[in-house]
Write a protein that holds these residues in place. Sequence first.
Motif, PDB file in Angstrom:
ATOM      1  N   THR A 194       3.788 -33.425 -17.163  1.00 33.30           N
ATOM      2  CA  THR A 194       4.310 -32.926 -15.880  1.00 33.30           C
ATOM      3  C   THR A 194       3.256 -32.158 -15.088  1.00 33.30           C
ATOM      4  N   ASN A 195       2.075 -31.932 -15.734  1.00 36.60           N
ATOM      5  CA  ASN A 195       0.998 -31.172 -15.110  1.00 36.60           C
ATOM      6  C   ASN A 195       1.449 -29.759 -14.730  1.00 36.60           C
ATOM      7  N   CYS A 196       2.262 -29.167 -15.613  1.00 38.79           N
ATOM      8  CA  CYS A 196       2.815 -27.848 -15.343  1.00 38.79           C
ATOM      9  C   CYS A 196       2.745 -26.963 -16.590  1.00 38.79           C
ATOM     10  N   PHE A 197       2.734 -25.642 -16.348  1.00 38.35           N
ATOM     11  CA  PHE A 197       2.862 -24.670 -17.433  1.00 38.35           C
ATOM     12  C   PHE A 197       4.345 -24.348 -17.621  1.00 38.35           C
ATOM     13  N   GLU A 198       4.816 -24.402 -18.866  1.00 38.04           N
ATOM     14  CA  GLU A 198       6.225 -24.157 -19.160  1.00 38.04           C
ATOM     15  C   GLU A 198       6.358 -22.951 -20.075  1.00 38.04           C
ATOM     16  N   PRO A 199       7.360 -22.080 -19.824  1.00 44.09           N
ATOM     17  CA  PRO A 199       7.552 -20.898 -20.678  1.00 44.09           C
ATOM     18  C   PRO A 199       7.719 -21.291 -22.140  1.00 44.09           C
ATOM     19  N   ALA A 200       7.044 -20.529 -23.021  1.00 44.45           N
ATOM     20  CA  ALA A 200       7.100 -20.867 -24.442  1.00 44.45           C
ATOM     21  C   ALA A 200       7.593 -19.718 -25.304  1.00 44.45           C
ATOM     22  N   ALA A 201       7.248 -18.492 -24.990  1.00 43.17           N
ATOM     23  CA  ALA A 201       7.650 -17.371 -25.843  1.00 43.17           C
ATOM     24  C   ALA A 201       7.427 -16.051 -25.138  1.00 43.17           C
ATOM     25  N   SER A 202       8.056 -15.018 -25.674  1.00 43.41           N
ATOM     26  CA  SER A 202       7.843 -13.642 -25.231  1.00 43.41           C
ATOM     27  C   SER A 202       7.645 -12.781 -26.467  1.00 43.41           C
ATOM     28  N   LEU A 203       6.495 -12.090 -26.542  1.00 42.52           N
ATOM     29  CA  LEU A 203       6.168 -11.267 -27.697  1.00 42.52           C
ATOM     30  C   LEU A 203       6.401  -9.812 -27.331  1.00 42.52           C
ATOM     31  N   THR A 204       7.259  -9.124 -28.069  1.00 44.19           N
ATOM     32  CA  THR A 204       7.590  -7.734 -27.768  1.00 44.19           C
ATOM     33  C   THR A 204       7.215  -6.847 -28.945  1.00 44.19           C
ATOM     34  N   GLY A 205       6.978  -5.602 -28.653  1.00 45.45           N
ATOM     35  CA  GLY A 205       6.603  -4.635 -29.673  1.00 45.45           C
ATOM     36  C   GLY A 205       5.879  -3.444 -29.084  1.00 45.45           C
ATOM     37  N   HIS A 206       5.024  -3.688 -28.086  1.00 48.75           N
ATOM     38  CA  HIS A 206       4.357  -2.575 -27.408  1.00 48.75           C
ATOM     39  C   HIS A 206       5.367  -1.817 -26.553  1.00 48.75           C
ATOM     40  N   THR A 207       5.186  -0.514 -26.469  1.00 49.40           N
ATOM     41  CA  THR A 207       6.115   0.319 -25.703  1.00 49.40           C
ATOM     42  C   THR A 207       5.600   0.645 -24.305  1.00 49.40           C
ATOM     43  N   LEU A 208       4.318   0.356 -24.064  1.00 47.06           N
ATOM     44  CA  LEU A 208       3.744   0.547 -22.728  1.00 47.06           C
ATOM     45  C   LEU A 208       2.914  -0.685 -22.373  1.00 47.06           C
ATOM     46  N   ALA A 209       2.314  -0.671 -21.197  1.00 46.61           N
ATOM     47  CA  ALA A 209       1.614  -1.841 -20.656  1.00 46.61           C
ATOM     48  C   ALA A 209       0.566  -2.389 -21.626  1.00 46.61           C
ATOM     49  N   VAL A 210       0.474  -3.722 -21.682  1.00 49.86           N
ATOM     50  CA  VAL A 210      -0.554  -4.414 -22.455  1.00 49.86           C
ATOM     51  C   VAL A 210      -1.719  -4.684 -21.508  1.00 49.86           C
ATOM     52  N   VAL A 211      -2.863  -4.044 -21.753  1.00 46.64           N
ATOM     53  CA  VAL A 211      -3.968  -4.109 -20.799  1.00 46.64           C
ATOM     54  C   VAL A 211      -5.101  -5.020 -21.249  1.00 46.64           C
ATOM     55  N   THR A 212      -5.102  -5.449 -22.519  1.00 49.02           N
ATOM     56  CA  THR A 212      -6.179  -6.322 -22.987  1.00 49.02           C
ATOM     57  C   THR A 212      -5.677  -7.266 -24.066  1.00 49.02           C
ATOM     58  N   LEU A 213      -6.162  -8.511 -24.024  1.00 47.63           N
ATOM     59  CA  LEU A 213      -5.819  -9.544 -25.013  1.00 47.63           C
ATOM     60  C   LEU A 213      -7.097 -10.250 -25.445  1.00 47.63           C
ATOM     61  N   TYR A 214      -7.122 -10.675 -26.726  1.00 46.21           N
ATOM     62  CA  TYR A 214      -8.256 -11.453 -27.222  1.00 46.21           C
ATOM     63  C   TYR A 214      -7.774 -12.349 -28.342  1.00 46.21           C
ATOM     64  N   VAL A 215      -8.341 -13.556 -28.400  1.00 46.90           N
ATOM     65  CA  VAL A 215      -7.986 -14.520 -29.442  1.00 46.90           C
ATOM     66  C   VAL A 215      -9.201 -14.771 -30.329  1.00 46.90           C
ATOM     67  N   GLY A 216      -8.987 -14.714 -31.647  1.00 47.98           N
ATOM     68  CA  GLY A 216     -10.052 -14.998 -32.610  1.00 47.98           C
ATOM     69  C   GLY A 216      -9.486 -15.142 -34.003  1.00 47.98           C
ATOM     70  N   ALA A 217     -10.077 -16.039 -34.798  1.00 48.94           N
ATOM     71  CA  ALA A 217      -9.681 -16.234 -36.204  1.00 48.94           C
ATOM     72  C   ALA A 217      -8.183 -16.508 -36.348  1.00 48.94           C
ATOM     73  N   ASN A 218      -7.667 -17.361 -35.465  1.00 51.75           N
ATOM     74  CA  ASN A 218      -6.248 -17.731 -35.483  1.00 51.75           C
ATOM     75  C   ASN A 218      -5.326 -16.527 -35.322  1.00 51.75           C
ATOM     76  N   ARG A 219      -5.824 -15.535 -34.619  1.00 55.02           N
ATOM     77  CA  ARG A 219      -5.038 -14.334 -34.332  1.00 55.02           C
ATOM     78  C   ARG A 219      -5.096 -14.020 -32.845  1.00 55.02           C
ATOM     79  N   LEU A 220      -4.007 -13.428 -32.362  1.00 52.96           N
ATOM     80  CA  LEU A 220      -3.972 -12.847 -31.023  1.00 52.96           C
ATOM     81  C   LEU A 220      -3.980 -11.343 -31.196  1.00 52.96           C
ATOM     82  N   TYR A 221      -4.943 -10.671 -30.540  1.00 50.36           N
ATOM     83  CA  TYR A 221      -5.036  -9.217 -30.602  1.00 50.36           C
ATOM     84  C   TYR A 221      -4.642  -8.648 -29.241  1.00 50.36           C
TER      85      TYR A 221
END
Length: 441
Positions: A265-292
């Motif tokens: 469809t050449n579109c981005f579709e919603p897949a998930a929502s990850l919750t746990g942080h209690t305040l704004a998430v300001v940085t993300l990084y992917v490495g070693a099959n992990r999301l930080y």
Amino acid sequence: MDFDLNGGNKRVFNRLGGGGGGGGGSTRTMAPTDTRQKVCFHWRAGRCNRSPCPYLHRELPGPGPGQGQGPGYTNKRVAEESGFAGPSHRRGPGFNGNSNSSWGRFGGNRTVTKTEKVCNFWVDGNCQYGDKCRYLHCWSKGESFSLLTQLDGHEKLVSGIALPSGSDKLYTGSKDETLRVWDCASGQCTGVLKLGGEVGCVLSEGPWLLVGMPNLVKAWNIETNADQSLNGPVGQVYSLVVGTDLLFAGTQDGSILAWRYNAATNCFEPAASLTGHTLAVVTLYVGANRLYSGSMDKTIKVWSLDNLQCIQTLTDHTSVVMSLICWDQFLLSCSLDNTVKIWAAVEGGNLEATYTHKEEHGVLALCGVHDAEAKPVLLCSCNDNTLRLYDLPSFTERGKIFAKQEIRAIQIGPGGIFFTGDGTGQVKVWKWCTEPTAALP
């Protein structure tokens, strides 16, 4: 030199060291050791603009043997006046108790000791002291890199820089609510897109240019000019990263949203929502099959990319976690608590902080690069408007980059090039050098 002792000239003359304080209209010659002589504080700082100035624009010589010695003169007096028995601010630059001092800022061929601060008058184009100025007349300190050019146009903080692979265009986003397009060959701005909201981050992935904004992510296909708005975020989107086949967005409400690209469809579709942080998430990084993820709640969360579950929460930082990167088998994090922490996996797979590097100011952003000799270097931006360059793993300082305001965006380019964006809207282009070179203005 003769002076008219009437009117305002008398005050000037007295400040220069002439004129007796007694009556009878008597005068005396100006003496270098007259205690009424004062060196201009603003001249010492390189910013006096008074003409004429009632204070001296030169350093006073140190007292010679017997000079100014009256009845009751003692060696104790010399010690007190030289500063050994009192506050160091009593001594002017270069004073060491004799008139043959090689210290100092001006006078003869004395060496000028530079302060690690950029001269504000040089920035404005009107410093009158040239090479004699005690402040820096360049934007960097270090011999292994140099400034190529500066891109002006943004009016507020540059929050994101992206250079798509194989493209001849550079994209910069800003809190001035615009996205600018720059031609890499000429350095000219070729387009300005008004977005109607502050840019929180910019990411290039394949043909897609992704921009985090309040309450949405804008996606442009730079090959087909197709665009899409990804709704769902609550508040500003501060960080974007791609892991496996998912696009992740760190948002102001503390959640991490994920979309999956559907090629059919050449579109981005919603897949998930990850919750746990209690305040704004300001940085993300992917490495070693992990999301930080790093947050204003002072924690780092580790998520499995297999099932998107949180598998560990790191709580060693004492303030906002601003940036995360991976280097070798290590995770590096920085915070407004003035530290950069190095995390390593221990038995069982959990991460533990194995080393803490301390700065004098809060740390805003990290970026890992390789220099011209392929050695790993950490770029470390601090909220004193500097960016420090450290060799890894030793943390030996390689140099320093200065800015008018804090540097919040760093991006690596091809051929030893890297970009910085600061709070005034300036984007600077830097290049690693194979031969040592002086910093360019």
